[in-house]
Write an enzyme that holds these catalytic residues in place. Structure first.
Site, PDB file in Angstrom:
ATOM      1  N   ASP A 149      33.780  20.479  14.406  1.00  0.00           N
ATOM      2  CA  ASP A 149      33.303  19.288  13.829  1.00  0.00           C
ATOM      3  C   ASP A 149      33.789  18.969  12.338  1.00  0.00           C
ATOM      4  O   ASP A 149      33.470  19.947  11.598  1.00  0.00           O
ATOM      5  CB  ASP A 149      31.786  19.329  13.761  1.00  0.00           C
ATOM      6  CG  ASP A 149      31.069  18.007  13.632  1.00  0.00           C
ATOM      7  OD1 ASP A 149      31.745  17.175  13.441  1.00  0.00           O
ATOM      8  OD2 ASP A 149      29.738  17.984  13.649  1.00  0.00           O
ATOM      9  N   ASP A 224      28.112   9.576  16.192  1.00  0.00           N
ATOM     10  CA  ASP A 224      26.964  10.067  17.142  1.00  0.00           C
ATOM     11  C   ASP A 224      26.359   9.055  17.915  1.00  0.00           C
ATOM     12  O   ASP A 224      25.780   7.973  17.545  1.00  0.00           O
ATOM     13  CB  ASP A 224      25.999  10.757  16.022  1.00  0.00           C
ATOM     14  CG  ASP A 224      26.558  11.909  15.618  1.00  0.00           C
ATOM     15  OD1 ASP A 224      27.804  12.288  15.427  1.00  0.00           O
ATOM     16  OD2 ASP A 224      25.736  12.890  14.990  1.00  0.00           O
TER      17      ASP A 224
HETATM   18  C1  GAL Z   1      27.675  15.781  13.751  1.00  0.00           C
HETATM   19  C2  GAL Z   1      27.836  15.698  15.263  1.00  0.00           C
HETATM   20  C3  GAL Z   1      26.618  16.146  16.060  1.00  0.00           C
HETATM   21  C4  GAL Z   1      26.286  17.229  15.501  1.00  0.00           C
HETATM   22  C5  GAL Z   1      25.966  17.426  14.088  1.00  0.00           C
HETATM   23  C6  GAL Z   1      25.424  18.795  13.703  1.00  0.00           C
HETATM   24  O1  GAL Z   1      28.811  15.454  13.043  1.00  0.00           O
HETATM   25  O2  GAL Z   1      28.537  14.511  15.424  1.00  0.00           O
HETATM   26  O3  GAL Z   1      27.182  15.951  17.500  1.00  0.00           O
HETATM   27  O4  GAL Z   1      26.916  18.328  16.150  1.00  0.00           O
HETATM   28  O5  GAL Z   1      27.003  17.108  13.311  1.00  0.00           O
HETATM   29  O6  GAL Z   1      25.115  18.932  12.213  1.00  0.00           O
END
Ligand code: GAL
Length: 403
Positions: A149, A224
Site C-alpha cells: 500500500d 477506499d
Molecule cells: C488504505 C487502504 C485500505 C487499508 C488501509 C490500512 O490505504 O486503501 O484498504 O489497507 O490503508 O491502513
C-alpha cells in the site's frame, strides 16, 4: 539429409519438455483471488485470535469450499525492527509462523500487508529500505499474498523528492512509485516462494496500464470502498473501459467486499456481489464472519454468481447500455454463454419496459435461454424486449446460453 541432426533436435526438444513439466511455470492468480481481509471490519483492532477465528469460520461456513482461500491480515500487525533491521510483529500477533501454520492446516493461505514507504497508512512500520529483508521474512513465515500500500511513500517520499503538481514533477513522482513497486516485485521473486502481489495505490497513473510490468497480480483501481451503496456503485461504475487490462494472472481490483457490512439491504448486497462478479474482481470478503447471517452467507457463497467471477476466460464485463439510473453490463464466458447484468441504481422501483436488454450488443442472438442467478430459476427463451421489474438498488443477473 542429416538424420543425426534431427535426432539431436528431437532429443533437445524432449528434454526441454521434461524440464518444463518438472518445473511448471508457477502461475499465480489464474482466476481473481478469493478470500477474506481483516480491514473492512476489524481495521486497526485485528488480532491473531481474530485471524484464527476467521480461518475457522471460512471453513465452517462453507466459504472456503466456495473458493475463499486467502486469509489476509491488513495493516497494524507490524512491530519494530531490531538492530539488524529485522521486522517483528507486534503484541497482537505473537507468532506469525505459528499463525501461518494454523491457517495452512485449514487448507487456507495467509496474506499480509506492507508499504513501500517508511510507514504504512496506519503509521506502522513500512518496508522502505528493507524490501529484501521483509520479503524473506514473509517467505520464512509462509506468507502467500502481499498487499503493498503506497501510503507514506506518496507524501513522504515521492512528493518530497519532486515537489509540486506540474506534469514534469508528477512524471518524476510516478517513476519513483513504479520503481518502488518493481523493487518489492524483485524481492518477492528472490524468495522463490509464490506470493500473490497486490498493488494498492488507489489507481494513480493508470496503474492498470503498467501493473503487470511490475509483477502485479492485482491492483486497486480506486480509493477506499465504504459500506455505502453510492460509494460501492460509483467504484463499480468507474471500472468501465478497464476490461482490456484484466486477465488470468493480473486483475483490476475495485477494492474488497463490503457485503454484510453497514446497513446494506439484501438487494444492495446482491448488487455489490453481482457487480464484482461481473467485473472479474478479486472477491475478498470484509465482513465479521462470526456474526454472518444466513442471508449474507448465501450472497457470498452463491456458486453460480462465483462461477461468473471465476470464469476461466477472465474477461471482465463492460457497460453496453446506460440510461438514467439503468445500466446493462455483459461479459462473455468460457463455455460460450454470456453473463448479463441489469442494474437499477435509482431510488425508485423501475419497470424496465421500453428498455431493450441489448442482447445483440452482448453477443446474444435469437434462440437463447436465460437463467436468473439470484432467483436460481430458468426463465426459458429470452427476448430483447423481455420486461422485468427491478426494485430500488436491485439488479438482475442473467446467464444466457444458446439452445
Ligand atoms: C488504505 C487502504 C485500505 C487499508 C488501509 C490500512 O490505504 O486503501 O484498504 O489497507 O490503508 O491502513
Amino acid at each position: 539429409m542429416r538424420p543425426g541432426f534431427y535426432a539431436a533436435l528431437a532429443l533437445t526438444l524432449l528434454s526441454h519438455l521434461a524440464v518444463a513439466q518438472s518445473h511448471p511455470a508457477p502461475q499465480l492468480a489464474v482466476t481473481p483471488p478469493m478470500g477474506w481481509n481483516s480491514w473492512n471490519w476489524f481495521a486497526e483492532k485485528v488480532t491473531d485470535r481474530d485471524v484464527r477465528q476467521a480461518a475457522d469460520l471460512l471453513v465452517t461456513s462453507g466459504m472456503r469450499d466456495a473458493g475463499y482461500v486467502y486469509v489476509n491480515i491488513d495493516d497494524t500487525w507490524e512491530g519494530t525492527r531490531d538492530v539488524n533491521g529485522n521486522l517483528h510483529s507486534n503484541d497482537k500477533f505473537p507468532d506469525m509462523k505459528a499463525l501461518a501454520d494454523y491457517v495452512h492446516s485449514k487448507g487456507l493461505k495467509l496474506g499480509i500487508y506492507s508499504s513501500p514507504g517508511p510507514k504504512t497508512c496506519a503509521r506502522f512500520e513500512g518496508s522502505m529500505g528493507h524490501e529484501d529483508q521483509d520479503a524473506q521474512l514473509y517467505a520464512s513465515w509462509g506468507i502467500d499474498f502481499l498487499k503493498y500500500d503506497l501510503c507514506s511513500f506518496h507524501n513522504g517520499v515521492m512528493r518530497k523528492e519532486h515537489p509540486g503538481d506540474s506534469p514534469e514533477a508528477m512524471l518524476l513522482q510516478y517513476a519513483m512509485m513504479r520503481d518502488a513497486y518493481e523493487k518489492m516485485h524483485q524481492a518477492l521473486l528472490k524468495t522463490g516462494r509464490p506470493i500473490v502481489y497486490s498493488l494498492c495505490q488507489y489507481g494513480f497513473d493508470a496503474v492498470w496500464q503498467w501493473g503487470p510490468e511490475v509483477g502485479a497480480n492485482l491492483w486497486r483501481t480506486t480509493g477506499d470502498i465504504t459500506p455505502k451503496f453510492d460509494r460501492i456503485t460509483l467504484i463499480g461504475r468507474e471500472q468501465a473501459g478497464l476490461s482490456k487490462y484484466a486477465g488470468p494472472g493480473h486483475w483490476n481490483d475495485p477494492d474488497m467486499l463490503e457485503v454484510g457490512n453497514g446497513q446494506l439491504t439484501l438487494d444492495e448486497n446482491r448488487t455489490h456481489m453481482g457487480m464484482w462478479a461481473m467485473l472479474a474482481a478479486p472477491l475478498l470478503a470484509g465482513n465479521n464472519l462470526s456474526e454472518m447471517s444466513p442471508e449474507i452467507r448465501e450472497v457470498l457463497t452463491n456458486r453460480e454468481v462465483i462461477a461468473l467471477d471465476q470464469d476461466a476466460n477472465g474477461k471482465q464485463a463492460e457497460r453496453i447500455f446506460a440510461e438514467g439510473p439503468t445500466e446493462i453490463w455483459s461479459r462473455p464466458l468460457s463455455d460460450g454463454s454470456v453473463a448479463l447484468a441489469v442494474f437499477n441504481f435509482g431510488e425508485n422501483m423501475s419497470l424496465l419496459h421500453g428498455i431493450r436488454l441489448h442482447l445483440k450488443e452482448a453477443g446474444v442472438g435469437s434462440g437463447w435461454r436465460a437463467r436468473d442467478l439470484w432467483a436460481a430459476k430458468d426463465l426459458g427463451p429470452i427476448k430483447d424486449e423481455s420486461t422485468f421489474a427491478l426494485k430500488r438498488h436491485a439488479s438482475l443477473l442473467l446467464r444466457l446460453s444458446h439452445y
